[in-house]
Design a protein around this motif. Structure first.
Motif, PDB file in Angstrom:
ATOM      1  N   ALA A  97       0.842  -1.196   0.000  1.00  0.00           N
ATOM      2  CA  ALA A  97       0.000   0.000   0.000  1.00  0.00           C
ATOM      3  C   ALA A  97       0.877   1.246   0.000  1.00  0.00           C
ATOM      4  O   ALA A  97       1.889   1.312   0.698  1.00  0.00           O
ATOM      5  N   ASP A  98       0.484   2.236  -0.786  1.00  0.00           N
ATOM      6  CA  ASP A  98       1.231   3.493  -0.877  1.00  0.00           C
ATOM      7  C   ASP A  98       0.254   4.650  -0.767  1.00  0.00           C
ATOM      8  O   ASP A  98      -0.968   4.453  -0.781  1.00  0.00           O
ATOM      9  N   VAL A  99       0.781   5.892  -0.708  1.00  0.00           N
ATOM     10  CA  VAL A  99      -0.070   7.017  -0.296  1.00  0.00           C
ATOM     11  C   VAL A  99      -0.254   8.121  -1.328  1.00  0.00           C
ATOM     12  O   VAL A  99      -1.126   8.966  -1.155  1.00  0.00           O
ATOM     13  N   VAL A 136      -4.830   7.010  14.265  1.00  0.00           N
ATOM     14  CA  VAL A 136      -5.864   8.005  13.985  1.00  0.00           C
ATOM     15  C   VAL A 136      -6.194   8.722  15.290  1.00  0.00           C
ATOM     16  O   VAL A 136      -6.473   8.073  16.298  1.00  0.00           O
ATOM     17  N   PRO A 137      -6.160  10.060  15.307  1.00  0.00           N
ATOM     18  CA  PRO A 137      -6.486  10.782  16.536  1.00  0.00           C
ATOM     19  C   PRO A 137      -7.968  10.669  16.871  1.00  0.00           C
ATOM     20  O   PRO A 137      -8.789  10.275  16.031  1.00  0.00           O
ATOM     21  N   ALA A 138      -8.309  11.043  18.084  1.00  0.00           N
ATOM     22  CA  ALA A 138      -9.711  10.964  18.510  1.00  0.00           C
ATOM     23  C   ALA A 138     -10.592  11.881  17.675  1.00  0.00           C
ATOM     24  O   ALA A 138     -11.764  11.597  17.453  1.00  0.00           O
ATOM     25  N   TYR A 143      -3.276  12.783  11.911  1.00  0.00           N
ATOM     26  CA  TYR A 143      -2.566  13.720  12.779  1.00  0.00           C
ATOM     27  C   TYR A 143      -2.037  14.885  11.953  1.00  0.00           C
ATOM     28  O   TYR A 143      -1.351  14.694  10.955  1.00  0.00           O
ATOM     29  N   LYS A 144      -2.328  16.100  12.396  1.00  0.00           N
ATOM     30  CA  LYS A 144      -1.879  17.300  11.694  1.00  0.00           C
ATOM     31  C   LYS A 144      -0.625  17.903  12.313  1.00  0.00           C
ATOM     32  O   LYS A 144       0.006  18.768  11.713  1.00  0.00           O
ATOM     33  N   ALA A 277      -1.531  10.662   2.673  1.00  0.00           N
ATOM     34  CA  ALA A 277      -2.653   9.754   2.471  1.00  0.00           C
ATOM     35  C   ALA A 277      -3.975  10.482   2.660  1.00  0.00           C
ATOM     36  O   ALA A 277      -4.955  10.239   1.935  1.00  0.00           O
ATOM     37  N   ALA A 278      -4.012  11.401   3.625  1.00  0.00           N
ATOM     38  CA  ALA A 278      -5.237  12.153   3.890  1.00  0.00           C
ATOM     39  C   ALA A 278      -5.396  13.345   2.960  1.00  0.00           C
ATOM     40  O   ALA A 278      -6.526  13.789   2.696  1.00  0.00           O
TER      41      ALA A 278
END
Length: 437
Positions: A97-99, A136-138, A143-144, A277-278
């Protein structure tokens, strides 16, 4: 049981290759495949194509040593994979998998083709230490900011490293392995071929890793910003092409002791990958839009590209890039800050120039770092001050790095070596400098 195709992309190794290990475990035969896509080739740096040729030759040797071979095709990756799948009646296609936006589109098209052709497509980890979606953050989908990501990254258990294959067996009867890409492919790339570029391949990469772990890794925290010492790992291209597993490297560094600052850099790499990815348009659009007034100054940009700005440390960094297809990490920060904060030239132009030359050119890392420096990325202090000459004096106090790459200044003593010099830059183009001389 029908065979499994393992589609190699940015994972040109046999050690710790989850997609390959899973295919071997299934049984039924493994068909290792690499597709040289002409559209990708024309957008790749000559330095990367040269590294790729060597990495593919080394990968073929490694696969032949365990009874298999590397099938090489040229064309659209999905179309060529489908052709091979039909020829061998493959049941599955495995890949890492890549982004990037390109990789995401390739995986989407491959899954659609698999549904039509009746083969399954499975993606595996392997490009990063922690998969981009593994943390993944809440609040939010990624994460930024790095520091909370780093805490989560450190606390998360890592997967085990996969052993290299013991015996894969021959290719299906009648399947031609195909020829490796020739030297002519290099000329189709961007930029210039650097005379002192790094050599590609898993064998060379693993030897570099062994030397690094035995030697410089434990001193990385203290020495990595010393420009003249060149005390960085030089493993970035090996990681970019997947000739080294980032997980295997991170595990080995942790076990050595004293290498935590280096392991943190691998976490930064993972951080940029989960951002990309995001936000797949990381190479083209501001991650955090700013009202920056960019200048269109072609003469100033050309002088920066060629290492003739008149600022010694900037020119040294840019000439190292031309000569080696690589630039010291601190010099990357200095040269990028000079272009975006002093000359006010858009970060995208600088990122594209780096990407056209860097052997380790990686979408997530290159453009993620450029946006960080320009204040449009993940820096929590986008307006931080940055004094180029102070950086030069601090990280190259004797001027040895500058003299190494700027021959015109070879006889200039410290501390005068850091002062702006009369290069062959055009007279037209610079704003008043924002730094103290």
């Amino acid at each position: 049981m029908r065979p499994t195709i393992v589609l190699f992309t940015r994972d040109l190794r046999t050690h710790d290759h989850p997609a390959l290990a899973a295919a071997e475990e299934r049984g039924g035969g493994v068909v290792p495949l690499f597709v040289l896509d002409p559209t990708v080739l024309t957008r790749s740096a000559r330095n990367r194509i040269a590294y790729l040729r060597e990495a593919l030759a080394d990968l073929r040797d490694g696969l032949r040593a365990v009874g298999a071979d590397l099938v090489v095709r040229s064309g659209d990756t999905v179309a060529e994979t489908v052709r091979v799948a039909r020829a061998v009646e493959a049941e599955r296609v495995h890949l890492s998998a890549d982004v990037s936006a390109f990789a995401a589109d390739r995986a989407r098209r491959l899954r659609a083709a698999g549904a039509r052709e009746r083969f399954a497509v499975a993606e595996f980890p392997g490009v990063t230490v922690v998969p981009p979606g593994g943390l993944v953050p809440a609040t939010g989908d990624h994460y930024k900011v790095f520091t909370p990501y780093w805490r989560a990254w450190e606390a998360r258990p890592w997967r085990r490293a996969e052993r290299p294959p013991r015996r894969l067996g021959p290719l299906p009867e009648g399947l031609d392995a195909g020829a490796l890409p020739g030297e002519e492919c290099v000329e189709r790339g961007t930029g210039r071929l650097s005379p002192r570029r790094i050599r590609g391949g898993e064998g060379a990469a693993r030897e570099r890793m062994r030397r690094w772990l035995r030697g410089g890794c434990s001193g990385y925290g203290e020495d990595h910003d010393d420009l003249a010492a060149d005390a960085t790992s030089r493993l970035s291209a090996d990681l970019r092409f997947g000739c080294l597993s980032p997980l295997e490297l991170a595990r080995a560094a942790r076990e050595r002791g004293g290498c935590d600052p280096f392991v943190r850099q691998l976490a930064w790499r993972d951080f940029h990958h989960q951002v990309c990815a995001a936000f797949p348009l990381l190479a083209r659009r501001d991650y955090r839009p700013r009202d920056t007034r960019w200048r269109d100054d072609d003469a100033a940009f050309a002088a920066w590209c060629e290492g003739r700005t008149g600022v010694p440390v900037v020119d040294a960094g840019m000439r190292q890039l031309l000569e080696e297809g690589f630039m010291h990490n601190r010099a990357r920060l200095i040269t990028a800050a000079f272009l975006t904060r002093e000359l006010r030239v858009h970060w995208r132009r600088g990122g594209d120039h780096f990407h056209a030359l860097l052997t380790d050119g990686d979408i997530a890392d290159n453009y993620g770092n450029w946006q960080w420096v320009a204040g449009t990325g993940n820096d929590t202090r986008p307006n931080r001050s940055f004094n180029v000459l102070r950086q030069s004096r601090r990280f190259d106090p004797r001027g040895d790095y500058i003299r190494r790459y700027v021959a015109e200044l070879a006889d200039v003593p410290a501390p005068r070596i850091h002062a702006p010099w009369e290069s062959a830059r055009p007279a037209s183009g610079y704003p008043e400098p924002l730094f103290d001389v």
